[in-house]
Design an enzyme around this catalytic site. Structure first.
Site, PDB file in Angstrom:
ATOM      1  N   THR A 126      -1.872 -10.623  -4.426  1.00  0.00           N
ATOM      2  CA  THR A 126      -1.574 -10.876  -5.841  1.00  0.00           C
ATOM      3  C   THR A 126      -2.494 -11.935  -6.447  1.00  0.00           C
ATOM      4  O   THR A 126      -2.834 -12.917  -5.804  1.00  0.00           O
ATOM      5  CB  THR A 126      -0.105 -11.330  -5.979  1.00  0.00           C
ATOM      6  N   GLU A 362       6.777  -7.479  -3.115  1.00  0.00           N
ATOM      7  CA  GLU A 362       6.418  -6.214  -2.443  1.00  0.00           C
ATOM      8  C   GLU A 362       6.676  -5.002  -3.338  1.00  0.00           C
ATOM      9  O   GLU A 362       7.136  -3.964  -2.884  1.00  0.00           O
ATOM     10  CB  GLU A 362       7.117  -6.101  -1.082  1.00  0.00           C
TER      11      GLU A 362
HETATM   12  C1  LIG Z   1       8.449 -15.771  -4.055  1.00  0.00           C
HETATM   13  C2  LIG Z   1       7.326 -14.800  -4.126  1.00  0.00           C
HETATM   14  C3  LIG Z   1       6.637 -14.480  -2.959  1.00  0.00           C
HETATM   15  C4  LIG Z   1       5.565 -13.589  -3.018  1.00  0.00           C
HETATM   16  N1  LIG Z   1       4.814 -13.366  -1.887  1.00  0.00           N
HETATM   17  C5  LIG Z   1       3.637 -12.681  -1.997  1.00  0.00           C
HETATM   18  C6  LIG Z   1       2.720 -12.634  -0.906  1.00  0.00           C
HETATM   19  O1  LIG Z   1       2.984 -13.156   0.186  1.00  0.00           O
HETATM   20  N2  LIG Z   1       1.539 -11.996  -1.088  1.00  0.00           N
HETATM   21  C7  LIG Z   1       1.201 -11.421  -2.266  1.00  0.00           C
HETATM   22  O2  LIG Z   1       0.092 -10.865  -2.363  1.00  0.00           O
HETATM   23  N3  LIG Z   1       2.054 -11.440  -3.333  1.00  0.00           N
HETATM   24  C8  LIG Z   1       3.252 -12.078  -3.219  1.00  0.00           C
HETATM   25  N4  LIG Z   1       4.108 -12.141  -4.290  1.00  0.00           N
HETATM   26  C9  LIG Z   1       3.727 -11.482  -5.532  1.00  0.00           C
HETATM   27  C10 LIG Z   1       4.632 -10.305  -5.923  1.00  0.00           C
HETATM   28  O3  LIG Z   1       4.409  -9.227  -5.081  1.00  0.00           O
HETATM   29  C11 LIG Z   1       4.376 -10.027  -7.407  1.00  0.00           C
HETATM   30  O4  LIG Z   1       4.981 -11.080  -8.129  1.00  0.00           O
HETATM   31  C12 LIG Z   1       4.884  -8.694  -7.848  1.00  0.00           C
HETATM   32  O5  LIG Z   1       4.133  -7.672  -7.274  1.00  0.00           O
HETATM   33  C13 LIG Z   1       4.895  -8.523  -9.360  1.00  0.00           C
HETATM   34  O6  LIG Z   1       3.692  -8.905  -9.944  1.00  0.00           O
HETATM   35  P1  LIG Z   1       3.700  -9.913 -11.193  1.00  0.00           P
HETATM   36  O7  LIG Z   1       4.552 -11.070 -10.799  1.00  0.00           O
HETATM   37  O8  LIG Z   1       2.315 -10.190 -11.587  1.00  0.00           O
HETATM   38  O9  LIG Z   1       4.461  -9.138 -12.324  1.00  0.00           O
HETATM   39  P2  LIG Z   1       3.818  -8.101 -13.380  1.00  0.00           P
HETATM   40  O10 LIG Z   1       3.030  -7.084 -12.664  1.00  0.00           O
HETATM   41  O11 LIG Z   1       3.159  -8.877 -14.463  1.00  0.00           O
HETATM   42  O12 LIG Z   1       5.127  -7.418 -13.952  1.00  0.00           O
HETATM   43  C14 LIG Z   1       5.904  -7.993 -14.981  1.00  0.00           C
HETATM   44  C15 LIG Z   1       7.019  -6.999 -15.323  1.00  0.00           C
HETATM   45  O13 LIG Z   1       6.432  -5.779 -15.828  1.00  0.00           O
HETATM   46  C16 LIG Z   1       6.868  -4.677 -15.054  1.00  0.00           C
HETATM   47  N5  LIG Z   1       5.772  -3.707 -14.976  1.00  0.00           N
HETATM   48  C17 LIG Z   1       4.472  -3.930 -14.625  1.00  0.00           C
HETATM   49  N6  LIG Z   1       3.776  -2.801 -14.693  1.00  0.00           N
HETATM   50  C18 LIG Z   1       4.656  -1.820 -15.056  1.00  0.00           C
HETATM   51  C19 LIG Z   1       4.549  -0.413 -15.275  1.00  0.00           C
HETATM   52  N7  LIG Z   1       3.382   0.238 -15.109  1.00  0.00           N
HETATM   53  N8  LIG Z   1       5.652   0.260 -15.650  1.00  0.00           N
HETATM   54  C20 LIG Z   1       6.835  -0.381 -15.786  1.00  0.00           C
HETATM   55  N9  LIG Z   1       7.005  -1.715 -15.605  1.00  0.00           N
HETATM   56  C21 LIG Z   1       5.914  -2.404 -15.231  1.00  0.00           C
HETATM   57  C22 LIG Z   1       7.226  -5.261 -13.696  1.00  0.00           C
HETATM   58  O14 LIG Z   1       8.150  -4.425 -12.989  1.00  0.00           O
HETATM   59  C23 LIG Z   1       7.848  -6.584 -14.118  1.00  0.00           C
HETATM   60  O15 LIG Z   1       9.188  -6.376 -14.503  1.00  0.00           O
HETATM   61  C24 LIG Z   1       5.203 -12.990  -4.244  1.00  0.00           C
HETATM   62  C25 LIG Z   1       5.943 -13.292  -5.399  1.00  0.00           C
HETATM   63  C26 LIG Z   1       6.948 -14.197  -5.363  1.00  0.00           C
HETATM   64  C27 LIG Z   1       7.653 -14.562  -6.638  1.00  0.00           C
END
Ligand SMILES: Cc1cc2nc3c(=O)[nH]c(=O)nc-3n(C[C@H](O)[C@H](O)[C@H](O)COP(=O)(O)OP(=O)(O)OC[C@H]3O[C@@H](n4cnc5c(N)ncnc54)[C@H](O)[C@@H]3O)c2cc1C
Length: 382
Positions: A126, A362
């Site tokens: 991410t 995930e």
């Molecule tokens: C505590 C924690 C631990 C984590 N650990 C890891 C890790 O070890 N390694 C790693 O790489 N990542 C990690 N992550 C990252 C995590 O996987 C991401 O936060 C997640 O994939 C969502 O990405 P984003 O936060 O950028 O949200 P965004 O992608 O910005 O999404 C925001 C909202 O929009 C929605 N959305 C986005 N695109 C669409 C679509 N096409 N259609 C409908 N809805 C959509 C999403 O569902 C969400 O509700 C972690 C996150 C947290 C908070």
């Protein structure tokens, strides 16, 4: 034949993991949650008793446990504390791409490291501008001679501050979207800076950081699989790890459900235990359905994986259903506790905060629905 009977070995594993969760995790879980402190002592013990790196190939010192057995362990660990559990389980996420695509030398060195001592590895996919839309990542890996030079930033990386190595995804062909991403094993080194430790709503015992790669040199041999095939590797990894995350959601939900059921038999209002009121009985009944249904879907996805059957659909179904169910069950558990449920002296508000992340990391519940819809409407020929 359909058989829901666990083997004696699986029952023993469940008992061992449950005892560990009860004796080593629960007594310290609320303290680590409160101050966001790092549970190194629990991680060390989990490693010692063999509750970490569940699926590591025995060739590299692991136990090579099947995924169903892994799910059984992960449910108990999350029942103990899913924050500590996330830190215990994160090696699996970093190790899976290496197992899937790493060279023999890379596997021996980096997977061996995890089995030799309680070391940690992180999965760094991410980025600030690339969460659900992985293809939008900006981290670059440029080949120079027998090395790649990495530059860029990652965020929300579990265990990032404590990891000895990272599985890092970076663009090797920036104009090719998801087809321009490669995966690398990167040693912890001076060029990697930890920018920020996140102060989280839940799972406060797990370590979550942003980090930056500043001209980090990576030997060309640390490329995992082929150049520009990293996206596929990440998706194959998630098929393997989603059953485990779904199991964690089941463990959180079960913890909250058990606490609510017990409390409903003790708490008296209107002259009877609140369990005598039908509204509370129905909440408890629905909670039990969600916990058991989520577990069945999760076990199916793990069983398919263990039996070489594609589990892309079932693992996304399991993660979606278990995560959303955990959120509902823990919210209802707070409702059963009434005002006391909102107070930190009682266990259920932590379950509710911890459950929320299950719908986010995930792949969010929305992204799981996109995968499920794609698999249902346009199934791949296997
Ligand atoms: C505590 C924690 C631990 C984590 N650990 C890891 C890790 O070890 N390694 C790693 O790489 N990542 C990690 N992550 C990252 C995590 O996987 C991401 O936060 C997640 O994939 C969502 O990405 P984003 O936060 O950028 O949200 P965004 O992608 O910005 O999404 C925001 C909202 O929009 C929605 N959305 C986005 N695109 C669409 C679509 N096409 N259609 C409908 N809805 C959509 C999403 O569902 C969400 O509700 C972690 C996150 C947290 C908070």
């Amino acid at each position: 034949m359909v058989d829901f009977t666990l083997t004696d070995e699986q029952k023993d594993l469940r008992e061992m993991a449950h005892n560990f969760a009860e004796k080593e995790m629960r007594p310290v879980a609320w303290k680590h949650d409160k101050d966001g402190s790092w549970p190194q002592e629990v991680i060390d013990k989990a490693w010692e008793v063999g509750l970490m790196n569940n699926h590591l190939n025995p060739k590299y010192g692991g136990t090579g446990l099947d995924y169903l057995s892994g799910c059984i362990i992960e449910e108990e660990i999350a029942w103990g504390c899913s924050g500590i559990g996330t830190s215990i389980g994160a090696n699996g996420l970093a190790a899976a791409p290496v197992e899937l695509g790493g060279s023999e030398e890379t596997k021996k060195k980096y997977l061996g490291m995890l089995s030799e001592s309680p070391k940690l590895a992180s999965f760094a996919l991410t980025e600030p501008d690339a969460g659900s839309d992985v293809a939008g990542m900006k981290t670059r890996a440029v080949k120079k001679g027998d090395k790649y030079i990495l530059n860029g930033s990652k965020c929300f990386i579990t265990n990032g501050e404590h990891a000895d190595w990272y599985t890092v995804y970076a663009k090797t062909d920036p104009d090719s979207g998801s087809r321009g991403i490669s995966a690398f094993v990167v040693d912890r080194q001076d060029g990697i800076t930890i920018d920020k430790k996140e102060d989280k709503m839940g799972q406060r015992a797990s370590n979550t950081v942003s980090l930056t790669f500043n001209d980090v040199e990576v030997p060309a041999g640390n490329l995992i699989g082929e150049e520009n095939k990293g996206f596929k590797l990440a998706m194959m990894t998630l098929d393997r790890t989603r059953p485990g995350v779904a199991s964690m959601a089941v463990g959180i939900a079960r913890g909250a459900f058990e606490a609510a059921a017990d409390y409903s038999k003790e708490r008296q209002q209107f002259g009877v235990p609140i369990a005598m009121h039908q509204a509370i009985q129905f909440l408890i009944a629905d909670m039990s359905v969600k916990v058991d249904a989520a577990r069945l879907l999760t076990w199916l996805s793990a069983w398919q994986l263990d039996n070489g059957i594609s589990n892309t659909l079932s693992s996304s179904q399991a993660k979606r259903f278990a995560a959303d169910s955990a959120m509902e069950v823990t919210t209802d558990a707070v409702q059963v506790f009434g005002g006391y449920g909102y107070i930190k002296d009682y266990p259920v508000e932590k379950f509710m905060r911890d459950a929320k992340i299950m719908q986010l990391y995930e792949g969010t519940s929305q992204i799981q629905r996109m995968v499920i819809a794609r698999e249902v409407l346009m199934p791949r020929q296997v």
